[in-house]
Design a protein around this motif. Structure first.
Motif, PDB file in Angstrom:
ATOM      1  N   VAL A  31       1.924 -11.370   0.134  1.00  0.00           N
ATOM      2  CA  VAL A  31       1.956  -9.814  -0.275  1.00  0.00           C
ATOM      3  C   VAL A  31       0.470  -9.084  -0.041  1.00  0.00           C
ATOM      4  N   ALA A  32      -0.363  -9.974  -0.147  1.00  0.00           N
ATOM      5  CA  ALA A  32      -1.794  -9.271   0.231  1.00  0.00           C
ATOM      6  C   ALA A  32      -1.958  -9.393   1.510  1.00  0.00           C
ATOM      7  N   GLU A  33      -1.498 -10.351   2.397  1.00  0.00           N
ATOM      8  CA  GLU A  33      -1.624 -10.074   3.992  1.00  0.00           C
ATOM      9  C   GLU A  33      -0.714  -8.666   4.641  1.00  0.00           C
ATOM     10  N   ARG A  34       0.449  -8.503   3.803  1.00  0.00           N
ATOM     11  CA  ARG A  34       1.419  -7.223   4.100  1.00  0.00           C
ATOM     12  C   ARG A  34       0.252  -5.833   3.654  1.00  0.00           C
ATOM     13  N   LEU A  35      -0.398  -5.883   2.452  1.00  0.00           N
ATOM     14  CA  LEU A  35      -0.879  -4.651   2.219  1.00  0.00           C
ATOM     15  C   LEU A  35      -2.262  -4.596   3.490  1.00  0.00           C
ATOM     16  N   CYS A  36      -2.755  -5.764   3.793  1.00  0.00           N
ATOM     17  CA  CYS A  36      -3.864  -5.474   4.716  1.00  0.00           C
ATOM     18  C   CYS A  36      -3.263  -4.980   6.198  1.00  0.00           C
ATOM     19  N   GLN A  37      -2.201  -5.600   6.671  1.00  0.00           N
ATOM     20  CA  GLN A  37      -1.740  -5.275   7.939  1.00  0.00           C
ATOM     21  C   GLN A  37      -1.124  -3.889   7.776  1.00  0.00           C
ATOM     22  N   SER A  38      -0.567  -3.445   6.763  1.00  0.00           N
ATOM     23  CA  SER A  38       0.235  -2.037   6.775  1.00  0.00           C
ATOM     24  C   SER A  38      -0.802  -0.975   6.544  1.00  0.00           C
ATOM     25  N   GLY A  39      -1.776  -1.326   5.739  1.00  0.00           N
ATOM     26  CA  GLY A  39      -2.690  -0.205   5.190  1.00  0.00           C
ATOM     27  C   GLY A  39      -1.970   0.630   4.039  1.00  0.00           C
ATOM     28  N   GLN A  40      -0.778   0.142   3.604  1.00  0.00           N
ATOM     29  CA  GLN A  40       0.023   0.770   2.444  1.00  0.00           C
ATOM     30  C   GLN A  40      -0.435   0.379   1.134  1.00  0.00           C
ATOM     31  N   THR A  41      -0.093   1.083   0.057  1.00  0.00           N
ATOM     32  CA  THR A  41      -0.400   0.683  -1.258  1.00  0.00           C
ATOM     33  C   THR A  41       1.111  -0.064  -1.719  1.00  0.00           C
ATOM     34  N   LEU A  42       0.757  -1.054  -2.753  1.00  0.00           N
ATOM     35  CA  LEU A  42       1.895  -1.703  -2.882  1.00  0.00           C
ATOM     36  C   LEU A  42       2.946  -0.944  -3.790  1.00  0.00           C
TER      37      LEU A  42
END
Length: 450
Positions: free
Chosen positions: A342-353
């Motif tokens: 999930v942390a990786e996804r936040l970094c890749q997408s630049g989106q908030t959770l």
């Protein structure tokens, strides 16, 4: 001899009346006789009674002729990892997870960390315990085994280190074992960790670590808001389950995390199979299909999910109860791999959770699991099915009963462990409909229960 600590999937009971070192020693002997294991991993959690029970268990294993590889204080998933990674014959974790602090228990696995439960050996071990034992001609040997470094390397293999960016994360170990792993991972990650209830402490000064209880969530939620963190993560005592809070401190239902992880994993693998439980499904089915994967429904419970994952060679499996399973982790559940993804996804997408999750909650609002104590669960479930099954698009019995209509569906099932019936309702983008149908079903259950 009181053997009431033997349950369907594992052992759990009060110390010392239901579980104690004398019984643990006999359990070790019985485990070897029933499984034939020669090399066994033993680990234990932060409970005050765990070292003594683990030591007695090890004595029994060695008396029966098995070599014991002691990995010490750890989480359940480290026993799973060590058993498969080092090619052992089995592993036993001394833990009672999120049970009260005067309880303890054991989780057992065989080769490749395959679960040992009541239908494949656990009952045989229980039945063997009261009988007389003779020592093996040759005693097993004892060897401490350092597993943390190999385990940390394995965890880091799930994420692309170059994609990770600095951000603040609140981590709440609940005074369980998770803090020890976070301290090790911290050296390899660009994140700043705000540590809540971090030190392992079997006295559980802040209550039993079980973030599924609403009263246990505020410490994490408040810290996320106070620190302006990107998200919060909380674990149960043996950290095989993890729970998420968005940047606003909102607790996120496990159902939506299953969809997020399935999507993230399929992006990495370029397709594959995902196993999910039948309680809430539409969000997962939608995301898996969009990511080019195949969603497969399995009966709820770790033994069923793990077996189905092996049968299908699935990349990932998820339950809304916050258990997440990974093919490369011996098809076992981990509480550390999910938050890294999930942390990786936040970094890749630049989106908030919250922005990643809000769209999914809007698309498929869900009731969350509602438990009701029912005198005769089979009768009530059958009556609900008779009433709602008429005119339904689909009626399924993978686990309890699932009934689907065009714009809403529900699952009603009996607990495996207590006299309660569990209800889950979801709709397609219609919160009032979901809420109305939930109320309607609860009222009908109440009426049928008399």
């Amino acid at each position: 001899m009181d053997l009431s600590c033997f349950k369907a999937y594992d052992l759990r009971g009060r110390v010392p009346d239901q579980l104690n070192p004398a019984l643990a020693e006999r359990i070790g002997r019985a485990y070897v006789e029933i499984t034939g294991a020669k090399r066994v991993i033993v680990g234990y959690d932060i409970r005050l009674s765990s070292p003594d029970i683990a030591e007695a268990l090890s004595s029994g294993l060695m008396a029966a002729g098995a070599d014991v590889f002691d990995i010490g204080l750890c989480g359940t998933e480290m026993v799973y990892f060590a058993t498969s990674h080092y090619g052992m014959d089995g592993g036993i974790m001394v833990t009672a997870s999120h049970n009260p602090k005067d309880h303890n228990g054991m989780k057992m696995v065989g080769p490749e960390s395959r679960p040992i439960s009541s239908d494949n050996g656990l009952n045989d071990i229980r039945n063997r315990v009261p009988e007389p034992f003779a020592d093996a001609p040759e005693q097993g040997r004892y060897e401490p085994l350092e597993v943390m470094s190999a385990y940390i390397d394995h965890l880091l293999g799930y994420v692309d280190a170059t994609a990770l960016k600095p951000m603040t994360l609140v981590v709440n170990a609940g005074n369980g074992g998770a803090g020890l792993v976070i301290d090790e991972l911290e050296q390899h990650l660009p994140f700043e960790f705000v540590k809540v209830h971090h030190e392992p402490d079997g006295h559980f000064p802040n209550g039993v670590p079980n973030p599924i209880l609403p009263e246990n969530r505020s410490a994490t939620a408040d810290a996320v808001i106070a620190q302006g963190a990107a998200m919060g993560i909380a674990w149960d005592g043996d950290y095989d389950r993890c729970f998420f809070f968005d940047e606003n401190g909102r607790f996120i239902e496990g159902y939506y995390i299953v969809g997020l992880l399935a999507d993230q994993f399929l992006r990495k693998t370029g397709g594959g199979k995902v196993i999910h439980d039948p309680r809430l499904t539409w969000n997962t089915l939608d995301l898996v299909a969009a990511a080019g994967g195949q969603a497969i429904e399995s009966k709820t419970g770790h033994a069923f999910i793990k077996q189905r994952m092996r049968d299908e060679d699935a990349a990932y499996g998820g339950e809304m109860s916050a258990h997440h399973y990974f093919r490369d982790f011996a098809y076992c559940d981990s509480g550390m791999i999910p938050w890294l993804l999930v942390a990786e996804r936040l970094c890749q997408s630049g989106q908030t959770l919250s922005s990643l999750i809000d769209a999914r909650i809007d698309a498929y609002p869900a009731s969350g699991e509602i438990n009701r104590t029912i005198a005769d669960p089979p009768k009530v479930i059958a009556a609900i099915e008779a009433k709602y099954g008429v005119g339904a698009n689909k009626v399924s019995h993978v686990d309890g009963v699932s009934i689907e209509f065009d714009d809403w569906r529900f699952n009603l099932r009996m607990s495996n462990t207590e006299p309660v019936v569990r209800l889950n309702v979801e709709s397609r983008a219609d919160i009032p409909l979901m809420e109305a149908k939930t109320e309607e079903l609860l009222a009908e259950m109440e009426r049928l229960n008399g």
